[in-house]
Design a protein around this motif. Structure first.
Motif, PDB file in Angstrom:
ATOM      1  N   TRP A  43       0.865  -1.187   0.000  1.00 18.53           N
ATOM      2  CA  TRP A  43       0.000   0.000   0.000  1.00 18.53           C
ATOM      3  C   TRP A  43       0.900   1.234   0.000  1.00 18.53           C
ATOM      4  O   TRP A  43       1.967   1.221   0.645  1.00 18.53           O
ATOM      5  CB  TRP A  43      -0.824   0.055   1.288  1.00 18.53           C
ATOM      6  CG  TRP A  43      -2.307  -0.108   1.138  1.00 18.53           C
ATOM      7  CD1 TRP A  43      -3.242   0.882   1.180  1.00 18.53           C
ATOM      8  CD2 TRP A  43      -3.045  -1.329   0.963  1.00 18.53           C
ATOM      9  NE1 TRP A  43      -4.509   0.350   1.033  1.00 18.53           N
ATOM     10  CE2 TRP A  43      -4.407  -1.006   0.894  1.00 18.53           C
ATOM     11  CE3 TRP A  43      -2.682  -2.669   0.831  1.00 18.53           C
ATOM     12  CZ2 TRP A  43      -5.411  -1.958   0.722  1.00 18.53           C
ATOM     13  CZ3 TRP A  43      -3.665  -3.625   0.655  1.00 18.53           C
ATOM     14  CH2 TRP A  43      -5.006  -3.260   0.605  1.00 18.53           C
ATOM     15  N   PHE A  46      -1.229   7.549   2.303  1.00 16.29           N
ATOM     16  CA  PHE A  46      -2.401   8.212   1.706  1.00 16.29           C
ATOM     17  C   PHE A  46      -1.967   9.490   0.980  1.00 16.29           C
ATOM     18  O   PHE A  46      -0.998  10.138   1.345  1.00 16.29           O
ATOM     19  CB  PHE A  46      -3.530   8.432   2.712  1.00 16.29           C
ATOM     20  CG  PHE A  46      -3.324   9.507   3.754  1.00 16.29           C
ATOM     21  CD1 PHE A  46      -2.099  10.108   3.969  1.00 16.29           C
ATOM     22  CD2 PHE A  46      -4.402   9.915   4.543  1.00 16.29           C
ATOM     23  CE1 PHE A  46      -1.942  11.092   4.932  1.00 16.29           C
ATOM     24  CE2 PHE A  46      -4.253  10.891   5.509  1.00 16.29           C
ATOM     25  CZ  PHE A  46      -3.019  11.480   5.696  1.00 16.29           C
ATOM     26  N   GLN A  80      -3.399   4.595  -1.897  1.00 22.69           N
ATOM     27  CA  GLN A  80      -4.497   5.074  -1.051  1.00 22.69           C
ATOM     28  C   GLN A  80      -4.729   6.563  -1.285  1.00 22.69           C
ATOM     29  O   GLN A  80      -3.803   7.371  -1.191  1.00 22.69           O
ATOM     30  CB  GLN A  80      -4.246   4.832   0.433  1.00 22.69           C
ATOM     31  CG  GLN A  80      -5.550   5.038   1.207  1.00 22.69           C
ATOM     32  CD  GLN A  80      -5.398   5.017   2.700  1.00 22.69           C
ATOM     33  OE1 GLN A  80      -4.658   5.801   3.268  1.00 22.69           O
ATOM     34  NE2 GLN A  80      -6.134   4.121   3.354  1.00 22.69           N
ATOM     35  N   ASP A 105      -7.416   2.508  -3.033  1.00 21.93           N
ATOM     36  CA  ASP A 105      -8.072   2.314  -1.742  1.00 21.93           C
ATOM     37  C   ASP A 105      -8.475   3.696  -1.225  1.00 21.93           C
ATOM     38  O   ASP A 105      -7.705   4.656  -1.352  1.00 21.93           O
ATOM     39  CB  ASP A 105      -7.076   1.660  -0.775  1.00 21.93           C
ATOM     40  CG  ASP A 105      -7.707   1.317   0.566  1.00 21.93           C
ATOM     41  OD1 ASP A 105      -8.568   0.426   0.591  1.00 21.93           O
ATOM     42  OD2 ASP A 105      -7.337   1.929   1.586  1.00 21.93           O
ATOM     43  N   ASN A 107      -9.354   6.195   1.819  1.00 18.72           N
ATOM     44  CA  ASN A 107      -9.175   6.357   3.263  1.00 18.72           C
ATOM     45  C   ASN A 107     -10.472   6.861   3.892  1.00 18.72           C
ATOM     46  O   ASN A 107     -10.921   7.968   3.601  1.00 18.72           O
ATOM     47  CB  ASN A 107      -8.029   7.333   3.530  1.00 18.72           C
ATOM     48  CG  ASN A 107      -7.744   7.479   5.018  1.00 18.72           C
ATOM     49  OD1 ASN A 107      -8.651   7.698   5.819  1.00 18.72           O
ATOM     50  ND2 ASN A 107      -6.489   7.359   5.389  1.00 18.72           N
TER      51      ASN A 107
END
Ligand SMILES: Cc1cc2nc3c(=O)[nH]c(=O)nc-3n(C[C@H](O)[C@H](O)[C@H](O)COP(=O)(O)O)c2cc1C
Length: 340
Positions: A43, A46, A80, A105, A107
């Motif tokens: 990942w 963010f 993210q 993805d 958040n």
């Protein structure tokens, strides 16, 4: 079916993935993880979708550094993003498809006030209609620019002030995501209390019941997150709480070897040499890739975690903590410390 469902079907065990962590899971740390032992899925940290689309050129340049990854070794990798605006999320997802990410993805768990002010992170739990909109933006971008392998997922908490699974989870299930990761705390609990995986089990049950009634819809995997301290612990939590996988955050600090234990029976213990070489490698990649946009202080928090658990660790740590550049640290190890 997205790559995540295919990955899960191919492995006869729970998946182990790397958590998104701001100023931690950057390209430098991901490089040493990939070289030590890869998770089933990487990942990124963010990243603001709004910033990626509408910041100044300098701002975009900085943000895109968070999107750097080794296209061979750091695979599969999910980016993210956060945003509360359909258009920015749609365009940022398109950008991430072009950059070669395997999925996006969203958040929906960050408790940071500056993020919540933008109606993002955990604030999404209080604004379900916005949550639906940004998920739609990602799915629309996938339809327009990617293929079905590209995943769309959400990482969220148990609720805002209290556990709100009964209202929050059915709404997420209706969005036909590929994965929902449950950080087993509420927004209010921040990271102050132990993660409660009983709630992960509840979400899995809700998902299974929903799947039974909706046989033609996309069924998301459910990953648990919070307080997994080792691979053994991850296996046992997934077994006890029926999760499809676990996401690992803080246990990675100073331990890019974490995922080695997935396939091996014996717990891997890094030597002094492993620790020093890995720190040097991370410092060098940090300097090369991020040195022009990030403060060296970001790298320093790793010093404590790597320089730990061997005889002269404290001595080395104290020396390098005083240094202000990658060059100084690398030079120090070359000259003063035997790394063989
Ligand atoms: C330094 C730090 C940065 C984090 N940044 C993010 C982030 O960018 N996105 C996110 O969804 N969660 C973020 N988190 C939360 C983690 O992904 C994870 O949910 C949390 O640490 C609980 O898992 P753990 O007990 O395995 O650490 C961050 C956590 C830490 C400690």
């Amino acid at each position: 079916m997205s790559f995540i469902q295919k990955l899960k079907q191919g492995k006869k065990r729970p998946l182990f993935v790397l958590a998104p962590m701001a100023d931690v899971t950057d390209v430098a740390f991901r490089t040493v993880i990939a070289e030590a032992a890869s998770p089933d899925i990487f990942w990124t940290e963010f990243v603001s979708a709004d910033g990626l689309i509408r910041a100044t050129d300098v701002g975009k340049y900085k943000l895109k550094k968070d999107l750097l990854f080794d296209k061979e070794l750091q695979r599969p990798i999910i980016v993210q993003l956060f945003s509360s605006t359909y258009q920015y999320m749609y365009e940022a997802t398109k950008l991430c498809v072009e950059l070669g990410f395997n999925g996006v993805d969203i958040n929906m768990g960050c408790p940071d006030k500056s993020i919540e002010k933008q109606k993002c992170g955990a604030a999404m739990i209080k604004n379900p209609e916005l949550a639906v909109e940004v998920i739609k933006a990602c799915k629309d971008a996938r339809r327009d620019f990617a293929d079905e392998n590209f995943s769309v997922s959400v990482k969220t908490r148990l609720g805002y002030n209290a556990v709100e699974l009964d209202s929050w989870i059915p709404l997420l299930l209706e969005q036909e995501l590929d994965l929902i990761t449950i950080h087993a705390r509420t927004r209010k609990e921040m990271s102050k209390v132990e993660a409660n995986w009983d709630h992960v089990k509840t979400v899995v049950k809700m998902r299974d019941d929903w799947a039974e009634n909706n046989p033609t819809k996309t069924i998301p995997l459910i990953f648990g997150n919070g307080d997994v301290v080792s691979v053994e612990d991850g296996f046992s939590k997934c077994k006890n709480f029926n999760a499809d996988g676990s996401m690992i955050g803080r246990a990675m600090f100073g331990n890019p070897w974490f995922f080695k234990d997935i396939e091996s029976k014996e717990k891997f213990i890094p030597t002094r040499e492993d620790r020093i070489k890995t720190l040097i490698r991370q410092v060098e990649v940090f300097d090369k890739e991020l040195g022009d946009v990030k403060s060296f202080a970001v790298m320093k928090k790793f010093f404590k975690t790597y320089m730990n658990g061997f005889e002269d660790a404290k001595e080395i740590r104290e020396e390098i903590m005083r240094m202000e550049s990658a060059g100084e640290v690398v030079e120090f190890f070359k000259r003063k410390v035997d790394t063989r």
